[in-house]
Scaffold this motif. Structure first.
Motif, mmCIF file in Angstrom:
data_model
loop_
_atom_site.group_PDB
_atom_site.id
_atom_site.type_symbol
_atom_site.label_atom_id
_atom_site.label_comp_id
_atom_site.label_asym_id
_atom_site.label_seq_id
_atom_site.Cartn_x
_atom_site.Cartn_y
_atom_site.Cartn_z
ATOM 1 N N ALA A 1 0.803 -1.227 0.000
ATOM 2 C CA ALA A 1 0.000 0.000 0.000
ATOM 3 C C ALA A 1 0.835 1.275 0.000
ATOM 4 O O ALA A 1 0.339 2.344 -0.354
ATOM 5 N N ILE A 2 2.103 1.188 0.408
ATOM 6 C CA ILE A 2 2.905 2.402 0.553
ATOM 7 C C ILE A 2 3.852 2.573 -0.628
ATOM 8 O O ILE A 2 4.289 1.596 -1.240
ATOM 9 N N PRO A 3 4.194 3.802 -0.967
ATOM 10 C CA PRO A 3 5.152 4.034 -2.055
ATOM 11 C C PRO A 3 6.568 3.663 -1.628
ATOM 12 O O PRO A 3 7.044 4.105 -0.575
ATOM 13 N N ILE A 4 7.220 2.826 -2.418
ATOM 14 C CA ILE A 4 8.607 2.429 -2.149
ATOM 15 C C ILE A 4 9.385 2.666 -3.447
ATOM 16 O O ILE A 4 9.523 1.772 -4.285
ATOM 17 N N PRO A 5 9.866 3.874 -3.663
ATOM 18 C CA PRO A 5 10.520 4.210 -4.935
ATOM 19 C C PRO A 5 11.928 3.633 -5.025
ATOM 20 O O PRO A 5 12.536 3.262 -4.009
ATOM 21 N N PRO A 6 12.465 3.543 -6.228
ATOM 22 C CA PRO A 6 13.857 3.088 -6.398
ATOM 23 C C PRO A 6 14.815 3.944 -5.568
ATOM 24 O O PRO A 6 14.663 5.166 -5.470
ATOM 25 N N GLY A 7 15.774 3.263 -4.938
ATOM 26 C CA GLY A 7 16.755 3.976 -4.127
ATOM 27 C C GLY A 7 16.316 4.227 -2.704
ATOM 28 O O GLY A 7 17.108 4.745 -1.896
ATOM 29 N N SER A 8 15.087 3.888 -2.366
ATOM 30 C CA SER A 8 14.612 4.112 -0.994
ATOM 31 C C SER A 8 15.040 2.961 -0.093
ATOM 32 O O SER A 8 15.640 1.973 -0.540
ATOM 33 N N ARG A 9 14.726 3.085 1.185
ATOM 34 C CA ARG A 9 15.186 2.106 2.173
ATOM 35 C C ARG A 9 14.019 1.646 3.039
ATOM 36 O O ARG A 9 13.182 2.457 3.446
ATOM 37 N N ILE A 10 13.988 0.333 3.309
ATOM 38 C CA ILE A 10 13.057 -0.236 4.280
ATOM 39 C C ILE A 10 13.892 -0.611 5.501
ATOM 40 O O ILE A 10 14.829 -1.408 5.392
ATOM 41 N N VAL A 11 13.581 -0.031 6.640
ATOM 42 C CA VAL A 11 14.390 -0.217 7.837
ATOM 43 C C VAL A 11 13.726 -1.255 8.750
ATOM 44 O O VAL A 11 12.517 -1.180 9.028
ATOM 45 N N LEU A 12 14.519 -2.220 9.209
ATOM 46 C CA LEU A 12 14.092 -3.266 10.135
ATOM 47 C C LEU A 12 15.070 -3.306 11.312
ATOM 48 O O LEU A 12 16.137 -2.700 11.249
ATOM 49 N N THR A 13 14.731 -4.066 12.341
ATOM 50 C CA THR A 13 15.718 -4.363 13.383
ATOM 51 C C THR A 13 16.133 -5.828 13.246
ATOM 52 O O THR A 13 15.472 -6.610 12.555
ATOM 53 N N ASP A 14 17.193 -6.200 13.939
ATOM 54 C CA ASP A 14 17.665 -7.582 13.844
ATOM 55 C C ASP A 14 16.871 -8.532 14.739
ATOM 56 O O ASP A 14 17.229 -9.711 14.866
ATOM 57 N N HIS A 15 15.762 -8.049 15.309
ATOM 58 C CA HIS A 15 14.835 -8.922 16.026
ATOM 59 C C HIS A 15 13.672 -9.346 15.123
ATOM 60 O O HIS A 15 12.808 -10.100 15.568
ATOM 61 N N ILE A 16 13.649 -8.874 13.912
ATOM 62 C CA ILE A 16 12.506 -9.065 13.026
ATOM 63 C C ILE A 16 12.283 -10.546 12.731
ATOM 64 O O ILE A 16 13.226 -11.335 12.653
ATOM 65 N N TYR A 17 11.044 -10.936 12.586
ATOM 66 C CA TYR A 17 10.676 -12.305 12.239
ATOM 67 C C TYR A 17 11.176 -12.616 10.831
ATOM 68 O O TYR A 17 11.110 -11.770 9.932
ATOM 69 N N GLY A 18 11.672 -13.836 10.646
ATOM 70 C CA GLY A 18 12.300 -14.184 9.372
ATOM 71 C C GLY A 18 11.406 -13.969 8.170
ATOM 72 O O GLY A 18 11.835 -13.427 7.133
ATOM 73 N N ALA A 19 10.142 -14.383 8.255
ATOM 74 C CA ALA A 19 9.240 -14.226 7.114
ATOM 75 C C ALA A 19 8.991 -12.757 6.790
ATOM 76 O O ALA A 19 8.785 -12.393 5.619
ATOM 77 N N VAL A 20 8.999 -11.909 7.812
ATOM 78 C CA VAL A 20 8.816 -10.471 7.582
ATOM 79 C C VAL A 20 10.032 -9.904 6.853
ATOM 80 O O VAL A 20 9.905 -9.109 5.915
ATOM 81 N N ARG A 21 11.210 -10.327 7.266
ATOM 82 C CA ARG A 21 12.419 -9.883 6.561
ATOM 83 C C ARG A 21 12.391 -10.321 5.099
ATOM 84 O O ARG A 21 12.716 -9.550 4.202
ATOM 85 N N TYR A 22 11.957 -11.566 4.854
ATOM 86 C CA TYR A 22 11.878 -12.035 3.469
ATOM 87 C C TYR A 22 10.896 -11.207 2.656
ATOM 88 O O TYR A 22 11.143 -10.898 1.480
ATOM 89 N N ALA A 23 9.769 -10.839 3.263
ATOM 90 C CA ALA A 23 8.784 -10.008 2.558
ATOM 91 C C ALA A 23 9.375 -8.652 2.200
ATOM 92 O O ALA A 23 9.197 -8.136 1.082
ATOM 93 N N ALA A 24 10.096 -8.051 3.159
ATOM 94 C CA ALA A 24 10.731 -6.753 2.898
ATOM 95 C C ALA A 24 11.782 -6.876 1.795
ATOM 96 O O ALA A 24 11.888 -6.010 0.916
ATOM 97 N N GLU A 25 12.563 -7.945 1.839
ATOM 98 C CA GLU A 25 13.602 -8.135 0.823
ATOM 99 C C GLU A 25 12.996 -8.367 -0.548
ATOM 100 O O GLU A 25 13.515 -7.873 -1.560
#
Length: 377
Positions: free
Chosen positions: A92-116
């Motif tokens: 739903a959110i705009p994620i343009p080229p060159g932008s960044r999605i910020v996570l922490t290293d506590h993030i659930y593995g499947a969530v990290r995969y979705a972001a990647e």
């Protein structure tokens, strides 16, 4: 006075097994199972009639689940699980080229995969922020805030981290975000945090199959008003063009809607257990159980600044690097040889048993695990 004795009678769990990992897949009370069975029988008795009745029943269930969270029902949609809710939020959110999605290293593995995955598709970047287990709220906000800049398309953060059972300061992180969209993975939060979706996130998603003990496949997505028009279900179906957010998520083809319709029955079981009183009692129980297990293992309890209710970590002397599947193989061995269901998690090169309790647990469960587990190490 509330009777806080263990209530395994409310569940159909195998009494020969130590069930010490409620936080992964939950456990559905007998009453809810029985209702679910009746609903599925009704479905098969007259499928056409069933599907004509689904919309109204879903509305009733959705309103009850939204009220349980203490959130605006106009912004609350039903989804199959927190991963589905999070994926819908990212779409739903705009994620343009060159932008960044910020996570922490506590993030659930499947969530990290979705972001990647979405980062690859949009030519964006995923940034991982290290947050120590012992970090207090000030340290967490400072570490995450330092990673936020004009390139940040979104911050995704756990409300209660799955692997480390740590509570994050969502309201303060929302303030630190400013106009940056904040997506909160509240998978473990319902029934552990009061009104978990009301801390200023743009998107919040959480599972009801964990501590609310609803049928698996029941979760919620809460969307701030500014994002509701842009938030669409992952499956394009007949409700795709409904103008209202909740209804467009309701009818997803031939989904098994009985799970969503039966879910409020588990909330009634929770109420009868006097959950506001029982939750701190279970927290005390799992703390004592963790201490007993740590002593038996010759290990320790990590210093988690804000541990979640009813969940605790216990260090375990286990080499998870000896093979790619070492942890999974060990859990299977524990299940088969010790008749105990546990989970292992890892953080900062340490391995933990993550204990998570519900009303069917007793101190005897942890004493038995402590007497058995060292034999496999």
């Amino acid at each position: 006075m509330t009777d806080l004795s263990p209530r395994p009678d409310l569940w159909s769990l195998d009494p020969e097994v130590l069930h010490l990992n409620h936080g992964s897949y939950g456990a559905v009370p007998r009453r809810t199972q029985e209702l679910l069975a009746r609903l599925r029988t009704e479905t098969e008795a007259n499928t056409m009639l069933w599907f004509r009745s689904v919309a109204d029943r879903l509305t009733t269930s959705r309103l009850e689940l939204a009220a349980f969270l203490g959130t605006d029902p106009a912004g609350f949609a039903l989804v199959p699980n927190a991963s589905a809710g999070l994926t819908a939020a990212l779409a739903a959110i705009p994620i343009p080229p060159g932008s960044r999605i910020v996570l922490t290293d506590h993030i659930y593995g499947a969530v990290r995969y979705a972001a990647e995955r979405i980062a690859r598709a949009r030519q964006a970047e995923v940034v991982i922020v290290h947050v120590p287990l012992e970090a207090d709220d000030d340290t967490i906000v400072a570490a995450v805030g330092a990673a936020l800049d004009e390139r940040t398309a979104a911050l995704i953060v756990d409300q209660i981290s799955s692997g480390t059972a740590m509570v994050f300061p969502i309201r303060r992180l929302a303030e630190a975000c400013g106009d940056i969209p904040l997506i909160v993975d509240g998978a473990h939060a319902p029934a552990l945090i009061d009104e978990p979706a009301e801390d200023g996130a743009d998107f919040w998603t959480g599972n009801f199959h964990k501590w609310p003990a609803t049928p698996r496949g029941t979760a919620g997505l809460v969307v701030a008003e500014k994002w509701r028009a842009a938030t669409m279900p992952l499956i394009v179906s007949w409700s795709e063009y409904d103008e209202r957010l909740p209804e467009r998520f309701d009818m997803q083809g031939t989904y098994d809607y009985a799970t969503w319709i039966a879910a409020p029955e588990s909330l009634r079981v929770l109420a009868e257990l006097d959950w506001p009183v029982r939750r701190p009692q279970l927290t005390t129980l799992v703390e004592e159980g963790a201490q007993i297990l740590a002593k038996a293992l010759g290990s320790d309890l990590p210093d988690v600044a804000h541990p979640a209710a009813t969940m605790r970590l216990v260090g375990i002397p286990f080499d998870a690097t000896r093979s790619p599947n070492a942890a999974e193989e060990f859990k299977i061995k524990v299940s088969r040889e010790l008749k105990a269901e546990i989970t292992l998690t890892g953080f900062d090169d340490r391995v933990f048993v993550r204990l998570s309790a519900h009303a069917y647990n007793s101190l005897r469960d942890y004493e038995l695990l402590a007497s058995r587990l060292p034999t496999l190490l």
